[in-house]
Design an enzyme around this catalytic site. Sequence first.
Site, PDB file in Angstrom:
ATOM      1  N   ARG A 287       0.848  -1.198   0.000  1.00 17.64           N
ATOM      2  CA  ARG A 287       0.000   0.000   0.000  1.00 17.64           C
ATOM      3  C   ARG A 287       0.884   1.247   0.000  1.00 17.64           C
ATOM      4  O   ARG A 287       0.578   2.259  -0.603  1.00 17.64           O
ATOM      5  CB  ARG A 287      -0.949   0.027   1.211  1.00 17.64           C
ATOM      6  CG  ARG A 287      -1.826   1.265   1.183  1.00 17.64           C
ATOM      7  CD  ARG A 287      -2.856   1.457   2.311  1.00 17.64           C
ATOM      8  NE  ARG A 287      -2.985   0.428   3.274  1.00 17.64           N
ATOM      9  CZ  ARG A 287      -2.337   0.404   4.457  1.00 17.64           C
ATOM     10  NH1 ARG A 287      -1.515   1.384   4.784  1.00 17.64           N
ATOM     11  NH2 ARG A 287      -2.512  -0.598   5.281  1.00 17.64           N
TER      12      ARG A 287
ATOM     13  N   TYR B 219     -15.807  17.903 -14.028  1.00 13.10           N
ATOM     14  CA  TYR B 219     -16.309  16.541 -14.139  1.00 13.10           C
ATOM     15  C   TYR B 219     -17.432  16.300 -13.115  1.00 13.10           C
ATOM     16  O   TYR B 219     -17.270  16.620 -11.925  1.00 13.10           O
ATOM     17  CB  TYR B 219     -15.143  15.579 -13.900  1.00 13.10           C
ATOM     18  CG  TYR B 219     -15.523  14.129 -13.991  1.00 13.10           C
ATOM     19  CD1 TYR B 219     -15.867  13.562 -15.213  1.00 13.10           C
ATOM     20  CD2 TYR B 219     -15.541  13.318 -12.862  1.00 13.10           C
ATOM     21  CE1 TYR B 219     -16.220  12.232 -15.300  1.00 13.10           C
ATOM     22  CE2 TYR B 219     -15.885  11.980 -12.946  1.00 13.10           C
ATOM     23  CZ  TYR B 219     -16.230  11.450 -14.167  1.00 13.10           C
ATOM     24  OH  TYR B 219     -16.578  10.127 -14.253  1.00 13.10           O
TER      25      TYR B 219
ATOM     26  N   ASP C 223      -7.205  19.877 -13.246  1.00 19.44           N
ATOM     27  CA  ASP C 223      -7.497  18.532 -13.751  1.00 19.44           C
ATOM     28  C   ASP C 223      -7.086  18.531 -15.225  1.00 19.44           C
ATOM     29  O   ASP C 223      -7.744  19.163 -16.056  1.00 19.44           O
ATOM     30  CB  ASP C 223      -8.987  18.235 -13.573  1.00 19.44           C
ATOM     31  CG  ASP C 223      -9.350  16.806 -13.970  1.00 19.44           C
ATOM     32  OD1 ASP C 223      -8.689  16.264 -14.875  1.00 19.44           O
ATOM     33  OD2 ASP C 223     -10.302  16.249 -13.384  1.00 19.44           O
TER      34      ASP C 223
ATOM     35  N   LYS D 198      -8.348   7.783 -18.891  1.00 20.22           N
ATOM     36  CA  LYS D 198      -8.664   8.390 -20.179  1.00 20.22           C
ATOM     37  C   LYS D 198      -7.438   8.342 -21.099  1.00 20.22           C
ATOM     38  O   LYS D 198      -6.952   7.270 -21.389  1.00 20.22           O
ATOM     39  CB  LYS D 198      -9.197   9.809 -19.944  1.00 20.22           C
ATOM     40  CG  LYS D 198     -10.241   9.894 -18.811  1.00 20.22           C
ATOM     41  CD  LYS D 198     -11.558   9.186 -19.108  1.00 20.22           C
ATOM     42  CE  LYS D 198     -12.444   9.021 -17.885  1.00 20.22           C
ATOM     43  NZ  LYS D 198     -12.730  10.241 -17.120  1.00 20.22           N
TER      44      LYS D 198
HETATM   45  C1  LIG Z   1     -13.156  10.597 -15.811  1.00 18.32           C
HETATM   46  C2  LIG Z   1     -12.741  11.861 -15.204  1.00 18.32           C
HETATM   47  C3  LIG Z   1     -12.513  11.977 -13.823  1.00 18.32           C
HETATM   48  C4  LIG Z   1     -12.757  10.819 -12.865  1.00 18.32           C
HETATM   49  O1  LIG Z   1     -11.863   9.794 -13.094  1.00 18.32           O
HETATM   50  P1  LIG Z   1     -12.182   8.246 -12.750  1.00 18.32           P
HETATM   51  O2  LIG Z   1     -10.945   7.572 -13.189  1.00 18.32           O
HETATM   52  O3  LIG Z   1     -13.404   7.865 -13.521  1.00 18.32           O
HETATM   53  O4  LIG Z   1     -12.420   8.198 -11.279  1.00 18.32           O
HETATM   54  C5  LIG Z   1     -12.059  13.178 -13.334  1.00 18.32           C
HETATM   55  N1  LIG Z   1     -11.867  14.241 -14.147  1.00 18.32           N
HETATM   56  C6  LIG Z   1     -12.099  14.177 -15.473  1.00 18.32           C
HETATM   57  C7  LIG Z   1     -11.857  15.385 -16.305  1.00 18.32           C
HETATM   58  C8  LIG Z   1     -12.535  12.993 -16.046  1.00 18.32           C
HETATM   59  O5  LIG Z   1     -12.770  12.947 -17.365  1.00 18.32           O
END
Ligand SMILES: *Cc1c(COP(=O)(O)O)cnc(C)c1O
Length: 387
Positions: A53, A106, A178, A203
């Site tokens: 962890r 998001y 982000d 992504k």
């Molecule tokens: C998908 C996404 C998230 C969340 O990520 P997960 O891996 O689904 O928890 C956060 N910010 C953006 C811009 C995203 O596209």
Amino acid sequence: MTTNDERHFDTLAIHAGQEPDPTTGSVMPPIYQTSTYVQEGVGRPRGGHVYARVTNPTRTVLEDNLAALEGGSTGAAFASGLAAIEALLKVTVDAGDHVVCGESVYGGTERMFRKVWTRFGVDFTYVDTSDPEALEGALRPDTRLVHIETPTNPMMDISDIEVCAEIAHAQGALLSVDNTFATPFLQRPLRLGADVVVHSTTKYLNGHSDVIGGAVVTAEPELGERVRDQQRVSGGVPSPFDSWLVVRGIKTLHVRMERHCENAGVIARYLAGHPVAERVLYPGLPDHPQHDLAKRQMSGFGGMIAFDVGSFQRAKRVAAATGIFALAESLGGVESLIEVPAAMTHASVSAEAREKIGLTMGLIRLSVGIEAHNDLVADLEQALDGA
Ligand SMILES: *Cc1c(COP(=O)(O)O)cnc(C)c1O
């Protein structure tokens, strides 16, 4: 040996954080599928690792690679993008503190803030961060964190990261960006003054739609150590195999992103000339309200496009009629996806909030993949003509 600072992005994507395995010579980083590590004597771990962890060598490769790509000091990988954002909150705010957040971040981020963090006494203000005056007006003496997305999802609004950083810092708050949509290949927020970058590695970074993952990269080592400590304290870490998949995905990030941008540019121009697409949102189009800013701040315009077909009925028909574009949530994979945000990714956003940001029922979002763009255009054409 050249140092990371001297190397180009494309080289770092493939090599940063990685050396051939010293015991076997394995060129690719091994998947260290272990929970614990042997100790030479009491309190003397043989290889520096104690418990997985806290640290795992496969995860460390990913973390060091991401830190190099974002130009940060410290990377920390998590089991999802939301776990990464939650870890950031845990190290930056206490009960009674205030956070300013972009009004179209998001949906899952907003939901976590609302359902979890407000219960612990953290106060949030949502604001259009592409408007510096609006942002400035939202900050308070107790604001600890400003959290933004640029480009936003799905409206593709661009915020000036440098200006947001100045405004946040003037009040003693940190700026987190982000960077999921742009990836460090197209945009490096830490160079523009941001303190933290967060990612859903699910992504573009992984890029193959087969992993859920997240990451935090900090400019300063001190904040980075606190985020790393959160991995130990709260868990939420990715498995060695998932870490390895993201490391492998990142090796082609630069070539994939170039093709995502190229294909999306072709499709955005095609849609802009189609009578059924009333409004095309893509920062690469000259009529995008922040096109000049996007040109300055990003080295390409990305693979995400939104466009309005005028009604929910028509949006549903178009989204169901494509053959190559799969009807699905998520984004950033090599394959093209289509969705209707108001009824899918953004269904949890209130109708009022959707209206405020201009997210209509007729809006369609595309995640443009890296297939042949002629095939993608032909696919959209038959879907739009049938609608
Ligand atoms: C998908 C996404 C998230 C969340 O990520 P997960 O891996 O689904 O928890 C956060 N910010 C953006 C811009 C995203 O596209």
